[in-house]
Design an enzyme around this catalytic site. Sequence first.
Site, mmCIF file in Angstrom:
data_model
loop_
_atom_site.group_PDB
_atom_site.id
_atom_site.type_symbol
_atom_site.label_atom_id
_atom_site.label_comp_id
_atom_site.label_asym_id
_atom_site.label_seq_id
_atom_site.Cartn_x
_atom_site.Cartn_y
_atom_site.Cartn_z
ATOM 1 N N ASP A 4 0.618 -1.403 -0.152
ATOM 2 C CA ASP A 4 -0.057 -0.079 0.434
ATOM 3 C C ASP A 4 1.300 1.267 -0.286
ATOM 4 O O ASP A 4 2.253 1.786 1.248
ATOM 5 C CB ASP A 4 -0.888 -0.096 1.285
ATOM 6 N N HIS A 54 -4.351 13.665 1.083
ATOM 7 C CA HIS A 54 -4.825 12.846 2.915
ATOM 8 C C HIS A 54 -3.345 13.137 3.620
ATOM 9 O O HIS A 54 -3.310 12.919 4.260
ATOM 10 C CB HIS A 54 -5.057 12.090 1.992
ATOM 11 N N GLU A 77 -10.721 4.010 3.385
ATOM 12 C CA GLU A 77 -9.957 4.263 3.106
ATOM 13 C C GLU A 77 -10.054 4.208 1.366
ATOM 14 O O GLU A 77 -9.432 3.017 1.439
ATOM 15 C CB GLU A 77 -8.647 4.223 3.429
ATOM 16 N N GLU A 91 -9.064 3.836 -1.867
ATOM 17 C CA GLU A 91 -7.690 3.723 -3.056
ATOM 18 C C GLU A 91 -8.376 3.018 -4.235
ATOM 19 O O GLU A 91 -8.854 2.232 -4.688
ATOM 20 C CB GLU A 91 -7.554 3.152 -2.082
ATOM 21 N N ASP A 132 -8.769 0.305 2.097
ATOM 22 C CA ASP A 132 -8.125 -0.107 3.543
ATOM 23 C C ASP A 132 -8.293 0.226 4.742
ATOM 24 O O ASP A 132 -8.117 1.267 5.268
ATOM 25 C CB ASP A 132 -6.441 0.235 2.774
ATOM 26 N N ARG A 191 -8.521 3.215 13.476
ATOM 27 C CA ARG A 191 -7.768 4.660 14.032
ATOM 28 C C ARG A 191 -6.963 4.803 15.235
ATOM 29 O O ARG A 191 -6.120 4.634 15.669
ATOM 30 C CB ARG A 191 -8.118 5.455 13.865
ATOM 31 N N GLN A 201 -4.245 2.023 15.458
ATOM 32 C CA GLN A 201 -3.130 2.544 14.492
ATOM 33 C C GLN A 201 -2.359 3.746 14.950
ATOM 34 O O GLN A 201 -0.940 3.616 15.158
ATOM 35 C CB GLN A 201 -3.417 3.122 13.099
ATOM 36 N N LYS A 260 -4.944 -2.213 10.372
ATOM 37 C CA LYS A 260 -4.176 -2.057 8.188
ATOM 38 C C LYS A 260 -4.327 -3.453 7.870
ATOM 39 O O LYS A 260 -5.583 -3.900 7.260
ATOM 40 C CB LYS A 260 -3.529 -1.790 8.039
ATOM 41 N N THR A 262 -9.025 -6.238 3.831
ATOM 42 C CA THR A 262 -8.461 -4.646 2.549
ATOM 43 C C THR A 262 -10.066 -5.321 2.025
ATOM 44 O O THR A 262 -9.966 -6.593 1.014
ATOM 45 C CB THR A 262 -7.909 -5.108 1.834
ATOM 46 N N GLU A 268 -10.265 12.181 7.435
ATOM 47 C CA GLU A 268 -10.530 13.527 7.983
ATOM 48 C C GLU A 268 -11.943 14.086 7.888
ATOM 49 O O GLU A 268 -11.941 15.114 7.964
ATOM 50 C CB GLU A 268 -9.962 13.567 6.490
HETATM 51 O O1 LIG Z 1 0.027 8.874 8.258
HETATM 52 C C1 LIG Z 1 0.464 8.270 8.516
HETATM 53 O O2 LIG Z 1 0.463 7.929 9.628
HETATM 54 C C2 LIG Z 1 -0.338 7.357 8.227
HETATM 55 C C3 LIG Z 1 -1.282 7.323 6.975
HETATM 56 C C4 LIG Z 1 -2.071 5.634 6.839
HETATM 57 O O3 LIG Z 1 -2.988 5.494 7.442
HETATM 58 C C5 LIG Z 1 -1.346 4.750 6.411
HETATM 59 C C6 LIG Z 1 -1.544 4.167 5.004
HETATM 60 O O4 LIG Z 1 -2.004 3.534 4.742
HETATM 61 C C7 LIG Z 1 -1.764 5.242 3.558
HETATM 62 C C8 LIG Z 1 -2.879 6.134 2.310
HETATM 63 O O5 LIG Z 1 -3.821 4.484 2.139
HETATM 64 O O6 LIG Z 1 -3.101 7.203 2.336
HETATM 65 CA CA LIG Z 2 -3.996 2.947 3.135
HETATM 66 MG MG LIG Z 3 -5.956 -2.619 4.991
#
Ligand SMILES: O=C(O)/C=C/C(=O)CC(=O)CC(=O)O
Ligand SMILES: [Ca+2]
Ligand SMILES: [Mg+2]
Length: 431
Positions: free
Chosen positions: A129, A136, A201, A203, A235, A239, A242, A255, A259, A374
Amino acid sequence: MIDHTHDPRAQSWVEGAAGHADFPVQNLPLGVFSRGDGARRIATAIGDHVLDLAGLAEDGALPQGLSAALAQPTLNALFRLPEADRIALRHALFALLSSERCRLKVTPHLHASDAVTLHLSFAIGDYTDFYVGIHHATAIGKLFRPDNPLLPNYKHVPIGYHGRASSVRVSGTPVTRPWGQLKAPDAAAPEHAPCRRLDHELELGLWIAGDNDLGQPVPIADAWSRIGGLCLLNDWSARDIQAWEYQPLGPFLAKNFATTVSPWVITAQALAPFRLAPPQRPDGDPAPMPYLRESGDGALAITLETTLRTAAMREAGLPPHRLSHGNAREAMYWTAAQIVAHHASNGCDLHAGDLLGTGTLSGPTPESAGSLMELSQGGKAPITLPGGETRTFLADGDELALHARAEREGFASIGFGPCLGRIAPARPEWA
Ligand SMILES: O=C(O)/C=C/C(=O)CC(=O)CC(=O)O
Ligand SMILES: [Ca+2]
Ligand SMILES: [Mg+2]
């Protein structure tokens, strides 16, 4: 070069296919379906039907060299073949579906889409990914690292992390709320609990075609020939898990619990007219290094949309609510070809059926944000839904769908078909 399979005047004789929102004859995506307890078979989508390509090949109606690959239960073998074979397949399908004379030959292999099950189109070897959505990266960076939103490497190197192939599922598969070690922003200590900040997410997914040997980079000029096609990719992201786990090695259990990808592969050939010049990089940004320097047409004229429908909305008969809308061209700082070339630039081998995510495709405006993190400003600004409910993150029973469409003046627009998942409650405690 634009070929006749992109002629916007072309129409299929299949009922309902002419002017179909997603699958007119200019699209011809590839996927895998089954009927009842039957075996998985390769298909294309035309209007509201799927066309069984294995069946057509058995009848000798498709180029002979493709028969073995088309008899497989996944697309891996077909995408291991040279690009010329998939171009020949596209031309053969276009002829069969646009010429009335072929109706008798083709009709036995058509099935109504609502009478079949769609499956994951590839046996996925590896999934990576990326993070090419600069809006973003800036917005989520601010939420995770207020002092340090966009890190200094971002404009030099396409950032990515290795994802997990085993938990990639096709659209429609329920997504169970994960348990994890998490820490609420204001809590003193972590706990082990079901995720409370479950997010999506938005994508695009790139399906790799062909193979490069270990040690053999992919020159940027060849990178598009290694992209077999595109899909939508969600994805799903926990949070709160994470935020606690991601430093210093990056996303892990936040994550890899699920997916979701859309079932149809929108082929590189179908997307050819929708490749455009990328937006100008802002003054002062570094030029891409030579191995990432691409000639002119790396951006994609693809519009993107996210919708949400809660259990209460379904019960009340309310339609899905649009959460966001934007486009891939504006969102992507690095192109599809650049991430393929970068991934292989150290000699890493990429193989047919590998999956690359672009990263979350948020646009520059608030309404084009590709995640709830966001849209709700880190959970501080709840979103009001039709019917009066509010959301910061996803609740059990919520159904989140991603949508995409390649659109350009003078061409028939082609859709991706939805990438959808409904949140199922966390498992009861097991420990
Ligand atoms: O900025 C960060 O620490 C993390 C961002 C994400 O969630 C990572 C990711 O999956 C990348 C994305 O989807 O743009
Ligand atoms: Ca992602
Ligand atoms: Mg995922």
